[in-house]
Design a protein around this motif. Structure first.
Motif, PDB file in Angstrom:
ATOM      1  N   ARG A   5       0.916  -0.812   0.000  1.00 45.33           N
ATOM      2  CA  ARG A   5       0.000   0.000   0.000  1.00 45.33           C
ATOM      3  C   ARG A   5       1.115   0.989   0.000  1.00 45.33           C
ATOM      4  O   ARG A   5       1.739   0.872  -0.187  1.00 45.33           O
ATOM      5  CB  ARG A   5      -0.623  -1.028   0.826  1.00 45.33           C
ATOM      6  CG  ARG A   5      -1.757  -1.719   0.429  1.00 45.33           C
ATOM      7  CD  ARG A   5      -2.116  -2.632   1.396  1.00 45.33           C
ATOM      8  NE  ARG A   5      -3.202  -2.939   1.474  1.00 45.33           N
ATOM      9  CZ  ARG A   5      -4.203  -3.439   1.188  1.00 45.33           C
ATOM     10  NH1 ARG A   5      -4.209  -3.624   0.888  1.00 45.33           N
ATOM     11  NH2 ARG A   5      -5.202  -3.745   1.299  1.00 45.33           N
ATOM     12  N   ASP A  64      -7.197   2.326   3.077  1.00 46.47           N
ATOM     13  CA  ASP A  64      -6.121   1.980   3.992  1.00 46.47           C
ATOM     14  C   ASP A  64      -5.419   3.233   4.516  1.00 46.47           C
ATOM     15  O   ASP A  64      -4.943   4.068   3.745  1.00 46.47           O
ATOM     16  CB  ASP A  64      -5.106   1.088   3.262  1.00 46.47           C
ATOM     17  CG  ASP A  64      -3.968   0.669   4.153  1.00 46.47           C
ATOM     18  OD1 ASP A  64      -4.184  -0.228   4.981  1.00 46.47           O
ATOM     19  OD2 ASP A  64      -2.872   1.248   4.027  1.00 46.47           O
ATOM     20  N   ARG A  68      -1.574   2.086   1.466  1.00 46.96           N
ATOM     21  CA  ARG A  68      -1.305   0.943   0.592  1.00 46.96           C
ATOM     22  C   ARG A  68      -2.295   0.820  -0.551  1.00 46.96           C
ATOM     23  O   ARG A  68      -2.052   0.090  -1.511  1.00 46.96           O
ATOM     24  CB  ARG A  68      -1.262  -0.341   1.416  1.00 46.96           C
ATOM     25  CG  ARG A  68      -0.020  -0.434   2.297  1.00 46.96           C
ATOM     26  CD  ARG A  68      -0.028  -1.643   3.193  1.00 46.96           C
ATOM     27  NE  ARG A  68      -1.027  -1.512   4.251  1.00 46.96           N
ATOM     28  CZ  ARG A  68      -1.137  -2.376   5.265  1.00 46.96           C
ATOM     29  NH1 ARG A  68      -0.344  -3.425   5.336  1.00 46.96           N
ATOM     30  NH2 ARG A  68      -2.066  -2.199   6.185  1.00 46.96           N
ATOM     31  N   ASP A  69      -3.421   1.530  -0.474  1.00 46.51           N
ATOM     32  CA  ASP A  69      -4.351   1.567  -1.606  1.00 46.51           C
ATOM     33  C   ASP A  69      -3.894   2.554  -2.675  1.00 46.51           C
ATOM     34  O   ASP A  69      -4.483   2.606  -3.759  1.00 46.51           O
ATOM     35  CB  ASP A  69      -5.756   1.951  -1.131  1.00 46.51           C
ATOM     36  CG  ASP A  69      -6.480   0.796  -0.454  1.00 46.51           C
ATOM     37  OD1 ASP A  69      -6.415  -0.329  -0.988  1.00 46.51           O
ATOM     38  OD2 ASP A  69      -7.081   1.020   0.610  1.00 46.51           O
TER      39      ASP A  69
END
Length: 242
Positions: A5, A64, A68-69
């Motif tokens: 992420r 997140d 992390r996204d």
């Protein structure tokens, strides 16, 4: 998509349950790390769009907190589940040869690691990228690719495993800077619900004004200084350079 992420320069693979009985060691090594497997499915998107002074931006409703996204330059990345891994830290499950796992593709492309074995892909002559025989117009000065590099050891393996790469074009590139992201554009409909508005055929370059509402699924690099070889020529060149 085809295969046959924030992060450090060395990718950190997600920690996942191990399954030591699904495949043998030899089978593990013969399926590229980036290949999506049966059982690995797109997660519910639960997307929303927030208006900012700079314009709309796409988010996950449960995004997140550690970023992390958004692993690459703030672009929201498509979620996909991960199967258990085996004793070699390779994904398990029947390969879906036509698809690349979006997060694993991004990891290998970001860190320039081999799409088959995850080891560093640099050779003494540069990086090896494979493409189908009709994928690119060689009259163009620049080639853009969604295929992570391969190491010398697995160049023939990758070509043999993927029907798309039969008689592949082999690009030996001195450099391959990041170009942009391929994905899906979202917007709000008349009822203020988030919907797909476009699926561009081409990747959006970094800096494009539509990137804030793009859900990325493939990281793209550009090759601008390269040789085009066949596999035999590649092996001879690398042998001479060793």
């Amino acid at each position: 998509m085809t295969t046959c992420r924030p992060l450090s320069q060395t990718p950190v693979m997600p920690s996942r349950e191990k399954n030591r009985s699904v495949r043998t060691a030899n089978e593990s090594r013969l399926i590229p790390f980036i290949t999506q497997r049966e059982g690995e499915e797109a997660a519910p998107d639960n997307l929303l769009i927030v208006q900012h002074a700079s314009g709309p931006r796409l988010y996950y409703g449960d995004e997140d907190a550690k970023g992390r996204d958004r692993p690459i330059r703030g672009v929201l990345w498509a979620r996909c589940s991960f199967n258990p891994v085996d004793e070699h830290e390779m994904p398990t499950g029947k390969p879906q040869w036509k698809f690349m796992h979006p997060y694993r593709q991004m990891l290998m492309m970001q860190a320039m690691r081999c799409q088959v074995c995850t080891q560093p892909a640099r050779t003494p002559l540069g990086f090896i990228f494979l493409a189908g025989p009709k994928d690119h117009d060689l009259t163009q000065a620049e080639i853009r690719t969604n295929q992570p590099p391969v190491c010398r050891r697995h160049a023939r393996t990758a070509a043999a495993l993927c029907p798309h790469l039969e008689n592949p074009m082999v690009f030996l590139a001195r450099s391959a800077p990041l170009y942009g992201v391929h994905g899906t554009l979202y917007g709000l409909d008349a009822d203020k619900k988030v919907n797909v508005v476009a699926q561009p055929d081409e990747a959006l370059p970094f800096g494009h004004p539509n990137l804030p509402t793009l859900l990325g699924s493939q990281l793209i690099r550009r090759l601008s200084s390269f040789q085009v070889l066949d596999l035999d020529e590649l092996q001879r060149a690398l042998t001479l350079a060793a």
